[in-house]
Design an enzyme around this catalytic site. Structure first.
Site, short mmCIF file in Angstrom:
data_model
loop_
_atom_site.label_atom_id
_atom_site.label_comp_id
_atom_site.label_asym_id
_atom_site.label_seq_id
_atom_site.Cartn_x
_atom_site.Cartn_y
_atom_site.Cartn_z
N LYS A 28 31.45 -27.85 -18.28
CA LYS A 28 30.24 -28.42 -18.87
C LYS A 28 29.57 -27.43 -19.81
O LYS A 28 29.19 -27.77 -20.93
CB LYS A 28 29.27 -28.87 -17.77
N ARG A 98 22.37 -28.59 -13.44
CA ARG A 98 23.64 -29.26 -13.16
C ARG A 98 24.74 -28.24 -12.89
O ARG A 98 24.74 -27.15 -13.45
CB ARG A 98 24.09 -30.13 -14.35
N GLY A 107 31.26 -35.82 -9.43
CA GLY A 107 30.60 -36.31 -8.24
C GLY A 107 30.70 -35.41 -7.03
O GLY A 107 30.15 -35.72 -5.97
N MET A 109 29.70 -32.13 -6.75
CA MET A 109 28.62 -31.14 -6.56
C MET A 109 27.29 -31.74 -7.00
O MET A 109 27.21 -32.89 -7.42
CB MET A 109 28.97 -29.86 -7.30
N ARG A 354 33.85 -33.53 -22.06
CA ARG A 354 34.94 -32.90 -21.30
C ARG A 354 36.18 -33.77 -21.46
O ARG A 354 36.08 -34.96 -21.82
CB ARG A 354 34.57 -32.77 -19.82
N HIS A 470 58.22 -36.18 9.41
CA HIS A 470 59.39 -37.06 9.26
C HIS A 470 58.99 -38.35 8.55
O HIS A 470 59.66 -38.79 7.60
CB HIS A 470 59.98 -37.37 10.64
N ARG A 576 72.00 -37.26 3.56
CA ARG A 576 71.81 -36.94 4.98
C ARG A 576 72.64 -37.92 5.81
O ARG A 576 72.21 -39.04 6.06
CB ARG A 576 70.32 -37.04 5.34
N ARG A 632 75.65 -33.61 3.16
CA ARG A 632 75.35 -32.71 4.28
C ARG A 632 75.95 -33.31 5.55
O ARG A 632 75.64 -34.44 5.93
CB ARG A 632 73.84 -32.54 4.45
N GLU A 759 68.53 -22.29 4.93
CA GLU A 759 67.29 -22.76 5.55
C GLU A 759 66.83 -21.84 6.68
O GLU A 759 65.87 -22.16 7.39
CB GLU A 759 67.45 -24.20 6.05
N SER A 778 72.31 -24.62 -1.38
CA SER A 778 71.20 -25.54 -1.58
C SER A 778 70.11 -25.13 -0.61
O SER A 778 70.33 -25.08 0.60
CB SER A 778 71.63 -26.98 -1.32
N GLY A 780 67.25 -25.48 1.70
CA GLY A 780 66.52 -26.48 2.49
C GLY A 780 65.13 -25.95 2.78
O GLY A 780 64.88 -25.37 3.84
N THR A 781 64.23 -26.10 1.83
CA THR A 781 62.94 -25.41 1.91
C THR A 781 62.02 -25.97 2.99
O THR A 781 61.06 -25.31 3.38
CB THR A 781 62.22 -25.42 0.55
N ASN A 782 62.29 -27.20 3.47
CA ASN A 782 61.48 -27.70 4.60
C ASN A 782 61.69 -26.79 5.81
O ASN A 782 60.74 -26.25 6.39
CB ASN A 782 61.89 -29.13 4.97
N ASP A 783 62.96 -26.61 6.21
CA ASP A 783 63.23 -25.77 7.38
C ASP A 783 63.05 -24.29 7.07
O ASP A 783 62.66 -23.51 7.95
CB ASP A 783 64.66 -26.02 7.89
N CYS A 845 66.94 -28.75 -2.05
CA CYS A 845 66.92 -30.17 -1.64
C CYS A 845 65.81 -30.47 -0.66
O CYS A 845 65.79 -31.53 -0.05
CB CYS A 845 68.27 -30.57 -1.05
N TYR A 865 69.51 -26.71 -10.25
CA TYR A 865 68.99 -28.06 -10.10
C TYR A 865 67.98 -28.12 -8.96
O TYR A 865 67.94 -27.25 -8.10
CB TYR A 865 70.12 -29.09 -9.86
#
Length: 898
Positions: A28, A98, A107, A109, A354, A470, A576, A632, A759, A778, A780-783, A845, A865
């Site tokens: 602002k 302001r 909205g 603050m 803005r 999951h 999977r 996999r 992983e 590959s 497995g960034t979740n695990d 993945c 990839y």
């Protein structure tokens, strides 16, 4: 020594700041300064910088020592320009206070208008303006805003006083109120404040000013602002600026108005002036909906079938000035602007500009149109689109005009809107769907065993779990709407009902869910189907031509694979295979294999599954038409495939020709205290090599069939949860042996790759030796996130909000990659893997493959990839292009600096 500058002035056609100082002045403040520099009519004022906010929180809510004098100097300059004096009884200067962070947070603050009024100065305003109604209306507005924002009183308390006066006088609208009515309201307000606080409303204008500034800084840490920052990845240490500006009044008479406008339509992106205004009103009236706003343009009025006059009709000359400002601002900023204005006695004043918030469809149209207009480059158009906003385009959305009754709210786990009957089991979801009914599957949490019901349902609700639970991961992959972790809901499977805040819904009741907001609503709410515009295809074509990272999909069903191709997948990065075993015609054979006493029994059961697996792979190879497919092998622990309900246990026993007790005993044997770190992944392959043999034979038989059709495929076989090179050596030998057997029996030479998921931290650290065997990694960034942090992604949602509140985490590490910790392991494994095998293929993945910030990290780290859910492919494609452009920009900047 020069004192640090905490305050920047603007007004009278000049400013100490400019547009590129938004980090210091906030959006602002930078916009106000730039409009002054452009010669636009802006009421004078000054900006207290974001550095003051940072100092305020770092020093126990104390201001810098020099601030008071700099604010006094800023006020004096405003007094000089306006000819009015702050606190003066005869000619009082009134100001607005302001907020203004560097990122737009509409909205979130607090704001205070008409500051500087008290029992004496209101009389001066009355005399100076000659308008008693205006003076008392402004005074009651100030008391109300200040009391709510600064003193912490409830808004409804003040509204009920106005309602009482209107009722007594027989008025319908606020506009009917007369001067004496507003005077009575103001006096009642002052009495109410005294009653609630035990002290009078502050009459000292300087006390008012510092109270309001402190409230704005404090609002930076209010709950709604904290939540908004977390959802929009805005760091807490950015802070907010405070803008103190001379008031101009849209409520001074019928030649005054206030309004909000966009230089283009923010919903559609059309190049048409779009906005609303109100005569004889102040800014909050437009957004509060107390009165029906009027359209700026005749065209807008006609399109919305409004009978109220447009600004273009009632104030044609001022509207023409406003339209000129609109064109000037858009040309200057080269983007659609959101502007606020006030007209006081037929004179236009600009209060804000803005970059305007817009829908994803509007963002695409504006970007593509501005390239066609020669305003911006294709690269800039790509950079302007927020990747995650593309979700809006790919899923059904709720009709914004529809009324809704909220039942509960959870995490917006998978976007899109869905409506259907409440069901509490996957089997029931599948059964009702087969009968042509729409259902919403409601579970405490989901497991792989629910996959068929999740696929059948239109949407999914869970009372536990997070954004990468999951339910969330699978729902996004399927393109299903999902609300996860709705903690207010208590689900009782036995009673077939769920309760939230005293309201009970039973199986068969209709609900609607919005996976983009996390809302669960009672009844059916109308939805609208998205249409992918030509602008979408145009921009994605530009993005594809500029990115280096390939983009694949996580897919295992023909529907997933076709959806992936439609959204631009360049292969399958994660198939999977365990999801394939939960179908009704396969689960029995799978369970027979699990409860078998010996290898011969397991092989007999696996022989039933093999032709089904072969057909699965044949379908995927056919749809992907020679693109890479990474398969996999079986990953989850075997107990996940076994039933728990008595009737299902009996059915398995009967099908396998064994006793119920034997099934129960086998289930008990397979139980694990910590299954995520238990007998799963490659560990199953080591214990039961016949499982991986069957899967390898199915893959290679399908590949051989494709080859006989003249369609060569190169399957990529991925062994999960490898921690040591020896595990991979053992299982690669199994795969190679089966490949040899299939080649011999079919006469087809097979080309294939064998690699692993990284992983586990140990695998990342030992990547150089694992790469001696693995032809691809590959991640497995979740695990990998779970095992690096020691966090369960399904359980962490219950305490992650505490971590956000304490500033430990800025965001969910399962939703956006922890680049410092998990990211370092990814980078290390890439470096060590490539050192051993120069041509090793590197991909990711996990769910992070569809998160824009994570994708940009993977680009910088040199991966080949990313792979993500089919419905997140456009996000990954766009983010990969942005990463390439940003990388080029960084190189160019370094060259220019040199």
């Amino acid at each position: 020594m020069t004192a640090h500058k905490w305050v920047y002035a603007f007004g009278d056609g000049k400013a100490e700041g400019k547009s590129d100082m938004r980090n210091l002045l906030g959006g602002k403040g930078a916009g106000l300064a730039e409009m002054c520099n452009l010669g636009l009519p802006v009421p004078p004022g000054f900006t207290v910088t974001t550095e003051v906010c940072t100092h305020y929180y770092a020093h126990g809510n104390q201001y810098p020592a020099e601030l008071k004098a700099q604010v006094a100097a800023g006020l004096a300059e405003v007094e000089k320009i306006t000819g009015a004096k702050f606190g003066d009884v005869k000619n009082p200067l009134l100001v607005s206070v302001r907020s203004g962070a560097r990122a737009s947070m509409p909205g979130m603050m607090d704001t205070v208008l008409n500051l500087g009024l008290n029992k004496e100065t209101v009389e001066g305003l009355k005399a100076q303006s000659g308008n008693d109604r205006f003076a008392y209306d402004s005074y009651r507005r100030f008391i109300q805003m200040y009391s709510c924002v600064v003193l912490g009183l409830e808004h409804h308390m003040f509204e009920s006083i106005i309602d009482d006066v209107k009722r007594a006088q027989g008025y319908t609208n606020d506009i009917d109120m007369k001067a004496e009515d507003w005077k009575e309201v103001a006096e009642s307000y002052l009495t109410e404040v005294q009653k609630h606080l035990g002290k009078p409303f502050p009459q000292d204008v300087h006390e008012q000013l510092w109270g309001a500034a402190g409230a704005v800084f404090s609002s930076w840490m209010n709950q709604r602002a904290v939540t908004y920052r977390r959802l929009n990845d805005i760091p807490a240490d950015w802070g907010t600026a405070v803008n103190i500006q001379a008031m101009v009044f849209g409520n001074r008479g019928d030649d005054c108005c206030t309004g909000v406008a966009f230089t283009r339509n923010p919903s559609t992106g059309e190049n048409l002036f779009y906005g609303e205004y109100l005569v004889n009103a102040q800014g909050e009236d437009v957004v509060a909906g107390i009165r029906t706003p009027q359209h700026l343009t005749v065209k807008g009025k006609q399109e919305h079938k409004s009978t109220l006059p447009a600004m273009e009709e009632v104030m044609p000359s001022v509207f023409a000035q406003l339209n000129d400002v609109r064109l000037k601002l858009e040309k200057h900023y080269r983007d659609m602007q959101d502007i606020e204005f006030t007209v006081q006695q037929n004179k236009l004043y600009m209060l804000q500009t803005r970059t305007g918030k817009r829908t994803a469809a509007a963002a695409l149209k504006i970007a593509v149109d501005m390239v066609a207009e020669g305003v911006i480059s294709k690269e800039e158009a790509i950079k302007r689109i927020e990747p995650k906003s593309l979700d809006q385009l790919l899923h059904p959305t709720l009709d914004p005009k529809a009324k809704k009754q909220i039942f509960a709210k959870g995490l917006p786990a998978s976007p899109g809107a869905a409506c259907g009957k409440v069901v509490f089991s996957a089997d029931e979801a599948e059964d009702l769907t087969n009968k042509g009914q729409k259902v919403i599957l409601c579970r405490t949490e989901t497991s792989p065993e629910d996959i068929h019901g999740m696929h059948a349902a239109k949407g999914i609700v869970t009372s536990r779990g997070g954004m990468t639970s999951h339910a969330a991961v699978v729902a996004r992959g399927m393109g299903r709407s999902c609300v996860a972790g709705a903690g207010d809901i208590s689900i009782d499977y036995a009673k077939q009902q769920m309760v939230a805040k005293g309201v009970t819904l039973k199986a068969g009741d209709i609900i609607t869910i919005d996976g983009a907001t996390g809302e669960i609503m009672i009844g059916e709410i109308a939805t609208v189907q998205p249409e992918l515009s030509g602008d979408f295809e145009t921009l994605m074509g530009w993005a594809d031509s500029m990115r280096r990272l390939k983009v694949r999909a996580n897919a295992e069903t023909p529907l997933d694979a076709r959806t992936a191709r439609k959204f631009g997948a360049e292969g399958i990065g994660l198939c999977r295979t365990e999801h394939m075993f939960f179908d009704t015609d396969r689960i029995t054979a799978m369970r027979e294999m699990i409860i078998a006493d010996d290898e011969a029994g397991r092989r007999a059961a696996l022989a039933k599954l093999e032709p089904m697996q072969k057909k699965d792979f044949l379908d995927l190879f056919t749809i992907m038409e020679g693109l890479p497919v990474t398969i996999r092998f079986l990953d989850p622990p075997l107990h996940e495939f076994l039933p728990h309900a008595e009737n299902e246990i009996a059915a398995v026993a009967a099908g396998a020709g064994v006793s119920v007790d034997k099934v129960k005993k086998r289930t008990a044997q397979l139980h694990e205290s910590n299954p995520m770190l238990g007998h799963r992944g490659c560990r199953l392959g080591i214990s039961y090599p016949e499982i991986y043999e069957m899967q390898a034979r199915a893959v290679f038989a399908a590949a051989a069939d494709m080859a006989k059709q003249g369609k060569a495929v190169i399957p990529e076989i991925m062994i999960p949860l490898i921690a040591t090179k020896k595990e991979l050596d053992v299982l690669k030998a199994v795969v190679d042996r089966v490949a040899g057997e299939v080649q011999k029996s079919t006469g087809v030479t097979l080309n294939y790759l064998v690699g692993t998921m990284i992983e586990l931290p140990r695998a990342a650290l030992r990547a150089s030796e694992i790469a001696e065997t693995a032809q691809f990694f590959s991640f497995g960034t979740n695990d990998l996130t779970q095992t690096t942090f020691g966090l369960s992604r399904d359980d962490a949602a219950s305490f992650l909000p505490d971590y956000y509140a304490a500033g430990v985490f800025e965001q969910d590490p399962f939703a956006s990659l922890d680049q410092e910790g998990v990211g370092e392991l990814v980078a290390l494994a890439c470096e060590r893997g490539r050192k051993t095998r120069k041509d090793i293929k590197l991909g990711i993945c996990g769910e992070h493959g569809g998160d824009a910030n994570s994708v940009k990290f993977f680009h910088r780290t040199g991966l080949d990839y990313v792979s993500c859910s089919p419905y997140r492919l456009p996000i990954a494609r766009l983010a990969a292009a942005q990463a390439a452009i940003e990388g080029h920009d960084d190189v160019q900047a370094r060259l220019n600096a040199a």
